[in-house]
Design an enzyme around this catalytic site. Structure first.
Site, PDB file in Angstrom:
ATOM      1  N   HIS A  11       0.835  -1.216   0.000  1.00 19.25           N
ATOM      2  CA  HIS A  11       0.000   0.000   0.000  1.00 19.25           C
ATOM      3  C   HIS A  11       0.863   1.257   0.000  1.00 19.25           C
ATOM      4  O   HIS A  11       2.003   1.256   0.451  1.00 19.25           O
ATOM      5  CB  HIS A  11      -0.927   0.003   1.218  1.00 19.25           C
ATOM      6  N   GLU A  91      -2.412  -6.947   7.475  1.00 14.10           N
ATOM      7  CA  GLU A  91      -1.060  -6.757   8.001  1.00 14.10           C
ATOM      8  C   GLU A  91      -0.862  -7.564   9.282  1.00 14.10           C
ATOM      9  O   GLU A  91      -1.833  -7.892   9.984  1.00 14.10           O
ATOM     10  CB  GLU A  91      -0.821  -5.262   8.272  1.00 14.10           C
TER      11      GLU A  91
END
Length: 198
Positions: A11, A91
């Site tokens: 990201h 994550e």
């Protein structure tokens, strides 16, 4: 059987990235730099000469990854919202350390900080998960792929994949830099960065 190629995109930048704060499971949006990085990753993907419409696109469910994949797809002329989300691509969870910088962790939890440095693959932060745990979460995702896929996820996920599918030593993988706005290609048991645009 040959494993499909994965075009991995971390990201784009968030304000917490810029401040060096651990995000983990916290939903932090992209900043302006991060939005530019998402578009840049789309341009890099297009320069590879792939039939982008023929690839699968999958993102972590976190806001920062969804914003990135939507910016990436928009930059190459695809419907920004036509992609899949997979919970396994979240994550790594840093638990009580989320929102802190490494300097703050060292000051507040010196014993935990030392333990994490001594065994970065197996250490579990308070209330979080280890890289070993993360690897077991993402392994089935990778093993279930049937087509070449663009994956937009997180730095921790990329490090786990490097250990699982590209031969990175487990004691070194957690320290590997995973760049934003770039593409890391997993193919044939190895991983290689696509050269940055000039």
């Amino acid at each position: 059987m040959t494993r499909p190629t994965v075009y991995f995109v971390r990201h784009g930048e968030t304000d917490w990235n810029a401040e060096g704060r651990l995000q983990g499971t916290r939903d932090v949006p992209l900043n302006d730099v991060g939005r530019e990085q998402a578009a840049r990753a789309g341009a890099l993907l297009q320069k590879l000469g792939l039939g982008c419409a023929d690839l699968d696109f999958v993102a972590s469910p976190m806001l920062r990854t969804r914003e990135t994949i939507e910016g990436l797809r928009g930059a190459i002329g695809l419907d920004p919202h036509d992609y899949d989300v997979d919970e396994r691509l979240r994550e790594i969870a840093f638990g009580q350390w989320e929102g802190l910088t490494w300097g703050e962790i060292r000051a507040r939890d010196p014993q935990g900080h030392r333990a994490s440095r001594a065994d970065r693959w197996h250490y579990v932060p308070p209330g979080g998960e280890s890289y070993a745990m993360l690897a077991e979460r993402v392994r089935p995702f990778m093993e279930g792929l049937t087509r070449d896929t663009v994956v937009v996820s997180h730095g921790g996920v990329a490090r786990a994949l490097l250990a699982l599918f590209a031969g990175a030593p487990k004691d070194e993988a957690p320290g590997v830099d995973i760049w934003q706005g770039r593409i890391l290609v997993f193919a044939g048991g190895a991983a290689e960065w696509v050269p940055a645009a000039t």
